[in-house]
Write a protein that holds these residues in place. Sequence first.
Motif, PDB file in Angstrom:
ATOM      1  N   PRO A   1       0.797  -1.232   0.000  1.00  0.00           N
ATOM      2  CA  PRO A   1       0.000   0.000   0.000  1.00  0.00           C
ATOM      3  C   PRO A   1       0.827   1.279   0.000  1.00  0.00           C
ATOM      4  CG  PRO A   1      -1.003  -1.585   1.472  1.00  0.00           C
ATOM      5  CD  PRO A   1       0.292  -2.184   1.014  1.00  0.00           C
ATOM      6  N   GLU A   2       1.979   1.269   0.688  1.00  0.00           N
ATOM      7  CA  GLU A   2       2.789   2.482   0.756  1.00  0.00           C
ATOM      8  C   GLU A   2       4.089   2.363  -0.018  1.00  0.00           C
ATOM      9  OE1 GLU A   2       2.115   5.013   4.531  1.00  0.00           O
ATOM     10  OE2 GLU A   2       2.419   2.948   5.250  1.00  0.00           O
ATOM     11  N   ALA A   3       4.201   1.336  -0.834  1.00  0.00           N
ATOM     12  CA  ALA A   3       5.400   1.165  -1.661  1.00  0.00           C
ATOM     13  C   ALA A   3       4.957   0.741  -3.055  1.00  0.00           C
ATOM     14  CB  ALA A   3       6.331   0.119  -1.046  1.00  0.00           C
ATOM     15  N   GLY A   4       4.727   1.734  -3.895  1.00  0.00           N
ATOM     16  CA  GLY A   4       4.304   1.464  -5.259  1.00  0.00           C
ATOM     17  C   GLY A   4       5.484   1.591  -6.195  1.00  0.00           C
ATOM     18  N   SER A   5       5.701   2.811  -6.731  1.00  0.00           N
ATOM     19  CA  SER A   5       6.848   3.031  -7.612  1.00  0.00           C
ATOM     20  C   SER A   5       8.158   2.825  -6.867  1.00  0.00           C
ATOM     21  CB  SER A   5       6.783   4.441  -8.194  1.00  0.00           C
ATOM     22  OG  SER A   5       5.642   4.591  -9.013  1.00  0.00           O
ATOM     23  N   ASP A   6       8.197   3.170  -5.590  1.00  0.00           N
ATOM     24  CA  ASP A   6       9.394   2.961  -4.776  1.00  0.00           C
ATOM     25  C   ASP A   6       9.344   1.557  -4.181  1.00  0.00           C
ATOM     26  OD1 ASP A   6      11.668   3.237  -3.299  1.00  0.00           O
ATOM     27  OD2 ASP A   6      10.815   4.580  -1.803  1.00  0.00           O
ATOM     28  N   ALA A   7       9.450   0.577  -5.073  1.00  0.00           N
ATOM     29  CA  ALA A   7       9.265  -0.808  -4.642  1.00  0.00           C
ATOM     30  C   ALA A   7      10.332  -1.262  -3.652  1.00  0.00           C
ATOM     31  CB  ALA A   7       9.257  -1.731  -5.861  1.00  0.00           C
TER      32      ALA A   7
END
Length: 695
Positions: free
Chosen positions: A124-130
């Motif tokens: 949920p809080e790590a999309g593009s910044d995987a």
Amino acid sequence: MSEEEQAFFDNETEELCQMIDDWKATHEDKDLSPEVWQFMKDKGFFGLVIDKKYGGKGFSAYAHSTIVMKVASKSSSAGVTVMVPNSLGPGELLYHYGTDEQKNKFLPDLAKGRQIPCFALTAPEAGSDAASIPDKGIVCMGQYQGQETLGIRLTFNKRYITLAPVATLVGLAFHLYDPEHLLGEQEAIGITCALMPHDHLGVEIGNRAIPLDMCFMNGTVRGEDVFIPIDWIIGGRARAGQGWKMLVECLSIGRSISLPACATATGALSFAMTGAYALVREQFNTSIGNFEGVEEALARIGGLTYILDACRRLTVTAVDHGIKPSVASAIAKYHMTEMSRQVINDAMDIHGGRGILLGPRNYIGRAYQSMPIGITVEGANILTRNLILFGQGAMCAHPYLRKEFYAARDGKLAEFDQALFSHGGYLFKNFCHSFWHGMTAGKLISAPESRLAKYYQQISRMSATFALTSDVALLYLGGALKRKERLSARLGDVMSYLYMASSVLKRYADEGEPKEERIYAEWAVQHCLHNAQVAFEEFYQNFPQRFLARVLRRLTFFWGKPYKAPQDRLDHKIAQDMLNDTEVRRRFSKLTYVPHNDPEDPVGRVEHAFNLRLEVTPILAKVKKAVKAGEIAKGALKGQIEQLRQRGSLSVQELQLLQRYEQARWEVIQVDEFSKESLQNNKKDATIIKRSDVA
């Protein structure tokens, strides 16, 4: 493709497309039919790239791409369902990094569809910044099957996971920690990838998500204090902490194949169907494809589709040669999905109301609706353009930058000095090339024998200038260039358009430089060079050191800006070509699902009318001549046919053919209607899940 690959494409893939009812799947069932699921499993669609020794097809990247492309042209949801198991997921990771035991255990079941995989990366809080995923695993001792076992205790919360709701085998990425040093001295081991069954104790396959009304399976995977044996790490304990490297390498393969295939499917289908519709659909007593405004949009569809297929072919070639093309795949992912968005927008504009009313007859509405999915997944396009294209490409492609970096980091002064000296010579050489090519407008650059030799020269000219401009930017801004995202993005645009222009020339050469393709190749290269020029100019306008910017601009455009966007004459030629059954159209049609003898299929209906329209062209010329002579009245074709029958102006065969065309044309322009009751009966209860751990 090989004979086996071509046979699979012509037979199994064609049969799968015939089976799919995309409207029923997306609007009514919210799922592909059980028959379609079983067919994909039985025929090996989930094991296209798994080696034959494990029961897979062992197909090439090109065949994989072409098969996904055809399926996606019939149904975006089906295309995604096929591409995910063959792209970034347990199968791909196991094949490249798994232990022999893991490969023998899982790959045969994955190849035959007995296991359905998903891979859970995004949180949920790590999309593009995987890389910042909060999910973690702690190395510890625990109980597994009644025995004390070295393992990992996991806590994770994942979403946007494609195939999760139906997955039987879950891949998971998490940060691994070893506070008790059970594996070694290191405590923070790093991102790690592991496999677990979907029904393993503590694993929760959550609710479904609906991505823009598509019906491919997508949802959540969660777990708290889930214990797994250490051997469930992909590649075993020796691969602990290597997950990020594994993901980046496999992600480049997915970006090279899956998303470019879907983007090209949209382009090829829009090419075939929009050209056909623009011929059949008439306004003001003429085909709408003859209006200059429509020609402009048609030409964009034709030219961009040519770029899409050329870039797709070149990029998958790298994969077939064993290369993991991280930069080229990022170029393909970003630019191809954006070009596809432009193509489907133009197709919708030309179809007008026929394109916006959803229903069984609509063959482009779902493709338009699903377009943002490709833009968003596997790295959002804004991120890809601004941070990855040039930022990653500069380090990967520069002949000396990487050597300088590692030599400085490791304190190897002699190696650093040597690399720096070579870098200076490289910079001077590019300065001389840029100055000379600018002075001579690139006309003295050697080029292969080709009808398009001048474009080879101009790509070489711009490549030398790009190398010089990049070096100056890196030397002046240093690490700050990464934070200057818009400057970095513009350099990435230049590199991307030169790559795509090169792919166009390669495709044209590979096909033997056919005369009928020349207008498309010229449009495509002109488009790429013009956009590279725009990116250069915007970079120079915004470069903080104004003196350097003026020098670089002068070197690049010594005699002014040389590249023009494709002109109206070229647009006209492409648009008119798309209104006919040409070799180029047939090539793109073969890559998509276009049934030629099925007027009941939404795409086949348009193709049927298009072929009849070409057949009745001489007869329609007689009709217009009769109207002009005042023999029959202006008006609808149906009424004119009756007048011609009464006058005996046409033969029986001509009248019958004209009536067949009129009926087919009428069917093409019809749209779907729904009664109030039918819509109410199809209502589904929608529940908004409210949980503290869901963003």
